[in-house]
Scaffold this motif. Structure first.
Motif, mmCIF file in Angstrom:
data_model
loop_
_atom_site.group_PDB
_atom_site.id
_atom_site.type_symbol
_atom_site.label_atom_id
_atom_site.label_comp_id
_atom_site.label_asym_id
_atom_site.label_seq_id
_atom_site.Cartn_x
_atom_site.Cartn_y
_atom_site.Cartn_z
ATOM 1 N N ALA A 96 43.587 58.198 74.171
ATOM 2 C CA ALA A 96 44.013 56.873 73.730
ATOM 3 C C ALA A 96 44.126 55.939 74.925
ATOM 4 C CB ALA A 96 45.363 56.965 73.022
ATOM 5 N N ALA A 97 43.914 54.672 74.676
ATOM 6 C CA ALA A 97 44.000 53.672 75.734
ATOM 7 C C ALA A 97 44.751 52.443 75.229
ATOM 8 C CB ALA A 97 42.606 53.277 76.214
ATOM 9 N N GLN A 98 45.554 51.902 76.131
ATOM 10 C CA GLN A 98 46.258 50.655 75.830
ATOM 11 C C GLN A 98 45.605 49.560 76.656
ATOM 12 O OE1 GLN A 98 50.321 50.541 77.106
ATOM 13 N NE2 GLN A 98 50.758 48.575 76.159
ATOM 14 N N GLN A 99 44.897 48.690 75.982
ATOM 15 C CA GLN A 99 44.229 47.612 76.686
ATOM 16 C C GLN A 99 45.240 46.552 77.147
ATOM 17 O OE1 GLN A 99 41.304 46.912 73.428
ATOM 18 N NE2 GLN A 99 39.811 46.872 75.090
ATOM 19 N N VAL A 100 44.898 45.872 78.220
ATOM 20 C CA VAL A 100 45.714 44.740 78.672
ATOM 21 C C VAL A 100 45.779 43.716 77.544
ATOM 22 C CG1 VAL A 100 45.819 42.831 80.284
ATOM 23 C CG2 VAL A 100 45.177 45.112 81.086
ATOM 24 N N GLY A 101 47.003 43.292 77.243
ATOM 25 C CA GLY A 101 47.205 42.362 76.142
ATOM 26 C C GLY A 101 47.676 43.033 74.874
ATOM 27 N N SER A 102 47.637 44.364 74.848
ATOM 28 C CA SER A 102 48.110 45.102 73.682
ATOM 29 C C SER A 102 49.476 45.709 73.990
ATOM 30 C CB SER A 102 47.128 46.206 73.322
ATOM 31 O OG SER A 102 47.619 46.989 72.248
ATOM 32 N N THR A 103 50.309 45.834 72.967
ATOM 33 C CA THR A 103 51.656 46.395 73.168
ATOM 34 C C THR A 103 51.706 47.887 72.903
ATOM 35 O OG1 THR A 103 52.232 45.827 70.897
ATOM 36 C CG2 THR A 103 52.781 44.217 72.606
ATOM 37 N N ASN A 104 50.610 48.458 72.437
ATOM 38 C CA ASN A 104 50.581 49.902 72.202
ATOM 39 C C ASN A 104 49.155 50.408 72.401
ATOM 40 O OD1 ASN A 104 49.219 49.000 69.941
ATOM 41 N ND2 ASN A 104 50.993 49.209 68.607
ATOM 42 N N TYR A 105 48.965 51.705 72.198
ATOM 43 C CA TYR A 105 47.630 52.271 72.318
ATOM 44 C C TYR A 105 46.774 51.725 71.172
ATOM 45 C CZ TYR A 105 49.241 55.486 75.884
ATOM 46 O OH TYR A 105 49.737 56.005 77.047
ATOM 47 N N ASN A 106 45.710 51.047 71.511
ATOM 48 C CA ASN A 106 44.908 50.383 70.487
ATOM 49 C C ASN A 106 43.455 50.841 70.446
ATOM 50 O OD1 ASN A 106 44.531 49.064 73.002
ATOM 51 N ND2 ASN A 106 43.633 47.305 71.933
ATOM 52 N N VAL A 107 43.079 51.764 71.331
ATOM 53 C CA VAL A 107 41.740 52.326 71.308
ATOM 54 C C VAL A 107 41.883 53.844 71.286
ATOM 55 C CG1 VAL A 107 39.484 52.429 72.390
ATOM 56 C CG2 VAL A 107 40.905 50.380 72.687
ATOM 57 N N TRP A 108 41.153 54.494 70.366
ATOM 58 C CA TRP A 108 41.296 55.933 70.190
ATOM 59 C C TRP A 108 39.935 56.611 70.212
ATOM 60 C CZ3 TRP A 108 46.016 58.436 69.728
ATOM 61 C CH2 TRP A 108 47.140 57.591 69.603
ATOM 62 N N GLY A 109 39.920 57.820 70.768
ATOM 63 C CA GLY A 109 38.718 58.623 70.712
ATOM 64 C C GLY A 109 38.607 59.341 69.381
ATOM 65 N N GLN A 110 37.530 60.084 69.232
ATOM 66 C CA GLN A 110 37.267 60.762 67.969
ATOM 67 C C GLN A 110 37.993 62.096 67.852
ATOM 68 O OE1 GLN A 110 35.320 60.857 70.570
ATOM 69 N NE2 GLN A 110 34.603 62.955 70.779
ATOM 70 N N GLY A 111 38.509 62.582 68.944
ATOM 71 C CA GLY A 111 39.241 63.840 68.939
ATOM 72 C C GLY A 111 38.372 65.017 69.335
ATOM 73 N N THR A 112 38.986 65.986 69.982
ATOM 74 C CA THR A 112 38.294 67.222 70.353
ATOM 75 C C THR A 112 39.214 68.402 70.041
ATOM 76 O OG1 THR A 112 37.113 68.379 72.133
ATOM 77 C CG2 THR A 112 39.073 67.142 72.772
ATOM 78 N N GLN A 113 38.643 69.434 69.441
ATOM 79 C CA GLN A 113 39.430 70.574 68.984
ATOM 80 C C GLN A 113 39.730 71.522 70.148
ATOM 81 O OE1 GLN A 113 40.634 71.407 65.713
ATOM 82 N NE2 GLN A 113 41.731 72.993 66.869
ATOM 83 N N VAL A 114 40.983 71.899 70.250
ATOM 84 C CA VAL A 114 41.418 72.937 71.186
ATOM 85 C C VAL A 114 42.058 74.049 70.362
ATOM 86 C CG1 VAL A 114 43.005 73.536 73.043
ATOM 87 C CG2 VAL A 114 41.738 71.377 73.126
ATOM 88 N N THR A 115 41.534 75.253 70.494
ATOM 89 C CA THR A 115 42.063 76.398 69.761
ATOM 90 C C THR A 115 42.436 77.486 70.752
ATOM 91 O OG1 THR A 115 40.655 75.899 67.850
ATOM 92 C CG2 THR A 115 41.633 78.096 67.958
ATOM 93 N N VAL A 116 43.688 77.932 70.682
ATOM 94 C CA VAL A 116 44.183 78.980 71.559
ATOM 95 C C VAL A 116 44.460 80.212 70.709
ATOM 96 C CG1 VAL A 116 45.883 79.628 73.289
ATOM 97 C CG2 VAL A 116 45.225 77.220 73.027
ATOM 98 N N SER A 117 43.742 81.276 70.986
ATOM 99 C CA SER A 117 43.896 82.502 70.196
ATOM 100 C C SER A 117 44.928 83.422 70.841
ATOM 101 C CB SER A 117 42.561 83.215 70.078
ATOM 102 O OG SER A 117 42.103 83.623 71.356
ATOM 103 N N SER A 118 45.647 84.132 70.001
ATOM 104 C CA SER A 118 46.696 85.031 70.511
ATOM 105 C C SER A 118 46.154 86.434 70.707
ATOM 106 C CB SER A 118 47.868 85.064 69.528
ATOM 107 O OG SER A 118 47.430 85.452 68.253
#
Length: 118
Positions: A96-118
């Motif tokens: 996520a990124a907060q652009q200058v001029g924005s008060t919160n995170y306003n740009v988001w990526g598509q996501g990447t899966q992380v799986t941790v097996s036991s």
């Protein structure tokens, strides 16, 4: 329009390590960049962030000492080095990124899966 492209997710065993990368395409200026995650059936939660002006970093308690957020100076690229991974770290990780001029995170990526097996 700015887009965030993540990479580096995957499957790892309990105690293993992964490094996530996030690169912003397009020209923009950011206050901060960070990482969030969402596990199945749970709300999206904050993981780590970095203030672009001075490099200050912030982490949620559950990852302190195990995860490190970093950046490439001069480029809108942020990384998340994850070590000592646990099954409870399994989630989709979002940049996520907060652009200058924005008060919160306003740009988001598509996501990447992380799986941790036991």
């Amino acid at each position: 329009q700015v887009q965030l492209v993540e990479s580096g997710g995957g499957l790892v065993q309990d105690g293993g390590s992964l490094r996530l990368s996030c690169a912003a395409s397009g020209r923009s200026f950011f206050h901060a960049m960070g990482w969030y995650r969402q596990a199945p059936g749970k709300d999206r939660e904050f993981v780590a962030s970095m203030r672009w002006s001075n490099g200050d970093t912030y982490y949620t308690d559950s990852v302190k000492g195990r995860f490190t957020i970093s950046r490439t100076v001069g480029k809108n690229t942020v990384y998340l080095q994850m070590s000592s991974l646990k099954p409870e770290d399994t989630a989709v990780y979002y940049c996520a990124a907060q652009q200058v001029g924005s008060t919160n995170y306003n740009v988001w990526g598509q996501g990447t899966q992380v799986t941790v097996s036991s």
